[in-house]
Design a protein around this motif. Structure first.
Motif, PDB file in Angstrom:
ATOM      1  N   LEU A  86       0.825  -1.209   0.000  1.00 33.46           N
ATOM      2  CA  LEU A  86       0.000   0.000   0.000  1.00 33.46           C
ATOM      3  C   LEU A  86       0.860   1.260   0.000  1.00 33.46           C
ATOM      4  CD1 LEU A  86      -2.805  -1.064   2.534  1.00 33.46           C
ATOM      5  CD2 LEU A  86      -3.058  -0.707   0.073  1.00 33.46           C
ATOM      6  N   LEU A  87       1.942   1.228   0.757  1.00 33.24           N
ATOM      7  CA  LEU A  87       2.856   2.367   0.807  1.00 33.24           C
ATOM      8  C   LEU A  87       3.452   2.641  -0.571  1.00 33.24           C
ATOM      9  CD1 LEU A  87       4.581   4.458   2.370  1.00 33.24           C
ATOM     10  CD2 LEU A  87       6.207   2.602   2.830  1.00 33.24           C
ATOM     11  N   LEU A  88       3.861   1.589  -1.255  1.00 35.99           N
ATOM     12  CA  LEU A  88       4.531   1.743  -2.538  1.00 35.99           C
ATOM     13  C   LEU A  88       3.592   2.160  -3.661  1.00 35.99           C
ATOM     14  CD1 LEU A  88       6.932  -1.288  -2.225  1.00 35.99           C
ATOM     15  CD2 LEU A  88       7.615   1.103  -2.417  1.00 35.99           C
ATOM     16  N   LYS A  89       2.290   1.992  -3.471  1.00 32.07           N
ATOM     17  CA  LYS A  89       1.328   2.404  -4.500  1.00 32.07           C
ATOM     18  C   LYS A  89       1.464   3.871  -4.845  1.00 32.07           C
ATOM     19  CE  LYS A  89      -2.595  -0.774  -4.521  1.00 32.07           C
ATOM     20  NZ  LYS A  89      -4.056  -0.911  -4.321  1.00 32.07           N
ATOM     21  N   ASN A  90       1.862   4.669  -3.868  1.00 35.23           N
ATOM     22  CA  ASN A  90       1.976   6.115  -4.069  1.00 35.23           C
ATOM     23  C   ASN A  90       3.425   6.568  -4.227  1.00 35.23           C
ATOM     24  OD1 ASN A  90      -0.868   6.657  -3.755  1.00 35.23           O
ATOM     25  ND2 ASN A  90      -0.598   6.194  -1.590  1.00 35.23           N
ATOM     26  N   SER A  91       4.296   5.643  -4.610  1.00 30.82           N
ATOM     27  CA  SER A  91       5.711   5.974  -4.737  1.00 30.82           C
ATOM     28  C   SER A  91       6.199   5.685  -6.152  1.00 30.82           C
ATOM     29  CB  SER A  91       6.528   5.158  -3.727  1.00 30.82           C
ATOM     30  OG  SER A  91       6.905   3.913  -4.279  1.00 30.82           O
ATOM     31  N   PRO A  92       7.374   6.203  -6.517  1.00 34.69           N
ATOM     32  CA  PRO A  92       7.934   5.931  -7.840  1.00 34.69           C
ATOM     33  C   PRO A  92       8.611   4.571  -7.942  1.00 34.69           C
ATOM     34  CG  PRO A  92       9.345   7.440  -6.643  1.00 34.69           C
ATOM     35  CD  PRO A  92       8.150   7.211  -5.776  1.00 34.69           C
ATOM     36  N   LEU A  93       8.598   3.802  -6.859  1.00 43.17           N
ATOM     37  CA  LEU A  93       9.196   2.476  -6.853  1.00 43.17           C
ATOM     38  C   LEU A  93       8.119   1.407  -6.730  1.00 43.17           C
ATOM     39  CD1 LEU A  93      12.179   3.153  -4.420  1.00 43.17           C
ATOM     40  CD2 LEU A  93      12.268   3.049  -6.909  1.00 43.17           C
ATOM     41  N   THR A  94       8.411   0.230  -7.244  1.00 43.18           N
ATOM     42  CA  THR A  94       7.468  -0.878  -7.171  1.00 43.18           C
ATOM     43  C   THR A  94       8.204  -2.151  -6.781  1.00 43.18           C
ATOM     44  OG1 THR A  94       5.712  -2.055  -8.373  1.00 43.18           O
ATOM     45  CG2 THR A  94       7.705  -1.521  -9.606  1.00 43.18           C
ATOM     46  N   ILE A  95       7.480  -3.146  -6.314  1.00 43.10           N
ATOM     47  CA  ILE A  95       8.098  -4.391  -5.870  1.00 43.10           C
ATOM     48  C   ILE A  95       8.422  -5.278  -7.068  1.00 43.10           C
ATOM     49  CG2 ILE A  95       7.754  -6.519  -4.557  1.00 43.10           C
ATOM     50  CD1 ILE A  95       5.956  -4.890  -2.663  1.00 43.10           C
ATOM     51  N   SER A  96       9.689  -5.659  -7.176  1.00 40.12           N
ATOM     52  CA  SER A  96      10.132  -6.595  -8.199  1.00 40.12           C
ATOM     53  C   SER A  96      10.046  -8.029  -7.688  1.00 40.12           C
ATOM     54  CB  SER A  96      11.570  -6.275  -8.614  1.00 40.12           C
ATOM     55  OG  SER A  96      12.088  -7.271  -9.454  1.00 40.12           O
ATOM     56  N   GLU A  97      10.378  -8.207  -6.400  1.00 38.30           N
ATOM     57  CA  GLU A  97      10.366  -9.545  -5.797  1.00 38.30           C
ATOM     58  C   GLU A  97      10.270  -9.424  -4.291  1.00 38.30           C
ATOM     59  OE1 GLU A  97      13.175 -13.612  -5.662  1.00 38.30           O
ATOM     60  OE2 GLU A  97      13.837 -11.825  -6.757  1.00 38.30           O
ATOM     61  N   LEU A  98       9.602 -10.394  -3.667  1.00 39.31           N
ATOM     62  CA  LEU A  98       9.531 -10.492  -2.216  1.00 39.31           C
ATOM     63  C   LEU A  98      10.129 -11.828  -1.785  1.00 39.31           C
ATOM     64  CD1 LEU A  98       5.907  -9.187  -1.510  1.00 39.31           C
ATOM     65  CD2 LEU A  98       8.034  -7.976  -1.005  1.00 39.31           C
ATOM     66  N   ILE A  99      11.044 -11.768  -0.828  1.00 36.97           N
ATOM     67  CA  ILE A  99      11.653 -12.980  -0.283  1.00 36.97           C
ATOM     68  C   ILE A  99      11.290 -13.048   1.194  1.00 36.97           C
ATOM     69  CG2 ILE A  99      13.804 -14.219   0.137  1.00 36.97           C
ATOM     70  CD1 ILE A  99      15.030 -12.566  -2.169  1.00 36.97           C
ATOM     71  N   HIS A 100      10.571 -14.103   1.588  1.00 34.95           N
ATOM     72  CA  HIS A 100      10.155 -14.265   2.984  1.00 34.95           C
ATOM     73  C   HIS A 100      11.024 -15.330   3.649  1.00 34.95           C
ATOM     74  CE1 HIS A 100       6.644 -11.799   2.177  1.00 34.95           C
ATOM     75  NE2 HIS A 100       6.329 -12.582   1.160  1.00 34.95           N
ATOM     76  N   GLN A 101      11.548 -15.003   4.818  1.00 38.94           N
ATOM     77  CA  GLN A 101      12.391 -15.951   5.542  1.00 38.94           C
ATOM     78  C   GLN A 101      12.014 -15.957   7.020  1.00 38.94           C
ATOM     79  OE1 GLN A 101      16.601 -15.535   4.829  1.00 38.94           O
ATOM     80  NE2 GLN A 101      16.356 -15.310   2.627  1.00 38.94           N
ATOM     81  N   THR A 102      12.362 -17.049   7.685  1.00 38.72           N
ATOM     82  CA  THR A 102      12.175 -17.173   9.130  1.00 38.72           C
ATOM     83  C   THR A 102      13.489 -17.643   9.734  1.00 38.72           C
ATOM     84  OG1 THR A 102       9.839 -17.736   8.875  1.00 38.72           O
ATOM     85  CG2 THR A 102      10.859 -18.264  10.982  1.00 38.72           C
ATOM     86  N   GLU A 103      13.876 -17.030  10.834  1.00 46.36           N
ATOM     87  CA  GLU A 103      15.104 -17.427  11.514  1.00 46.36           C
ATOM     88  C   GLU A 103      14.891 -17.396  13.016  1.00 46.36           C
ATOM     89  OE1 GLU A 103      18.239 -14.622  10.803  1.00 46.36           O
ATOM     90  OE2 GLU A 103      17.035 -12.904  11.426  1.00 46.36           O
ATOM     91  N   LYS A 104      15.682 -18.185  13.736  1.00 52.64           N
ATOM     92  CA  LYS A 104      15.647 -18.160  15.196  1.00 52.64           C
ATOM     93  C   LYS A 104      16.653 -17.128  15.678  1.00 52.64           C
ATOM     94  CE  LYS A 104      13.821 -22.629  16.553  1.00 52.64           C
ATOM     95  NZ  LYS A 104      12.614 -21.993  17.106  1.00 52.64           N
ATOM     96  N   VAL A 105      16.185 -16.214  16.512  1.00 55.27           N
ATOM     97  CA  VAL A 105      17.060 -15.158  17.020  1.00 55.27           C
ATOM     98  C   VAL A 105      16.841 -14.966  18.511  1.00 55.27           C
ATOM     99  CG1 VAL A 105      17.200 -13.893  14.849  1.00 55.27           C
ATOM    100  CG2 VAL A 105      15.359 -13.372  16.462  1.00 55.27           C
TER     101      VAL A 105
END
Length: 221
Positions: A181-200
């Motif tokens: 939603l934030l990027l809808k009003n910006s000059p940038l757009t999502i090319s790829e999303l990488i989702h990860q999970t880690e133990k911290v």
């Protein structure tokens, strides 16, 4: 041991802008806690020889060697709002002979002191929460990013962040939908999303699963 309300408030303040000796301690903790996210972000940059790289909010930059080993003759600039962090990061290059060009600069967190279209790869890890005016800042990122460049914004998902006791009013939390939603009003757009999970281990010394997202952004066509 649980932290007091005052200690949690101080931790939140230091996470948004590390200052003084306490800031140095917090930055070391941040580097240790976030190194997995940071290395994954650097990997996603897919650096090649002669790339011009900009990092926004580098902290103590304990990951610098990892980045510089990815390619030859890189040009790296790190920007920070914290003078303490700039000084700490400069220790990473003091007395060393580097095959890449490395510099650290202070800025106001709003205007990026870089020439238009001059950066090939931009990345920032766990700073999104603290952007004062995200739309205007995205415009700044777009301004300095080269035509075919990419920007990586890495952040922990809202569902994880909401459970942390030190997360207060200084944080603006995001999930993937919020970012879209934030990027809808910006000059940038999502090319790829990488989702990860880690133990911290969190800043309050608890071991948890952290869900985080690496958003690879490009100029909107």
């Amino acid at each position: 041991m649980e932290l007091t309300k005052e200690e949690l408030q101080e931790l939140e303040n230091q996470l948004s802008c590390p200052t003084g000796n306490k800031g140095i301690e917090t930055a070391t903790l941040m580097n240790d806690t976030n190194i997995g996210m940071t290395k994954s972000s650097i990997d996603a940059l897919q650096l090649v020889n002669n790339d011009v790289v900009l990092e926004l909010g580098h902290g103590n930059c304990g990951h610098l060697n990892y980045l510089l080993e990815k390619a030859e003759k890189l040009s790296y600039t790190g920007l920070e709002i914290s003078e303490t962090m700039k000084l700490e990061a400069e220790k990473q290059i003091r007395g060393k002979e580097l095959s890449s060009e490395v510099s650290f600069k202070l800025y106001d967190g709003k205007k990026i002191p870089i020439e238009d279209k001059s950066i090939h790869k931009i990345f920032t890890v766990n700073t999104l929460y603290f952007w004062k005016n995200p739309i205007e800042f995205l415009k700044e990122i777009s301004r300095v990013l080269s035509e075919n460049g990419i920007c990586i914004v890495t952040f922990a998902q809202k569902g994880f962040m909401q459970k942390l006791p030190f997360v207060g009013d200084k944080f603006r939390l995001y999930n993937t939908t919020d970012l879209e939603l934030l990027l809808k009003n910006s000059p940038l757009t999502i090319s790829e999303l990488i989702h990860q999970t880690e133990k911290v281990k969190t800043k309050t010394n608890t071991l948890v699963d952290r869900d985080f997202t690496i958003a690879i952004l490009k100029h909107r066509l």
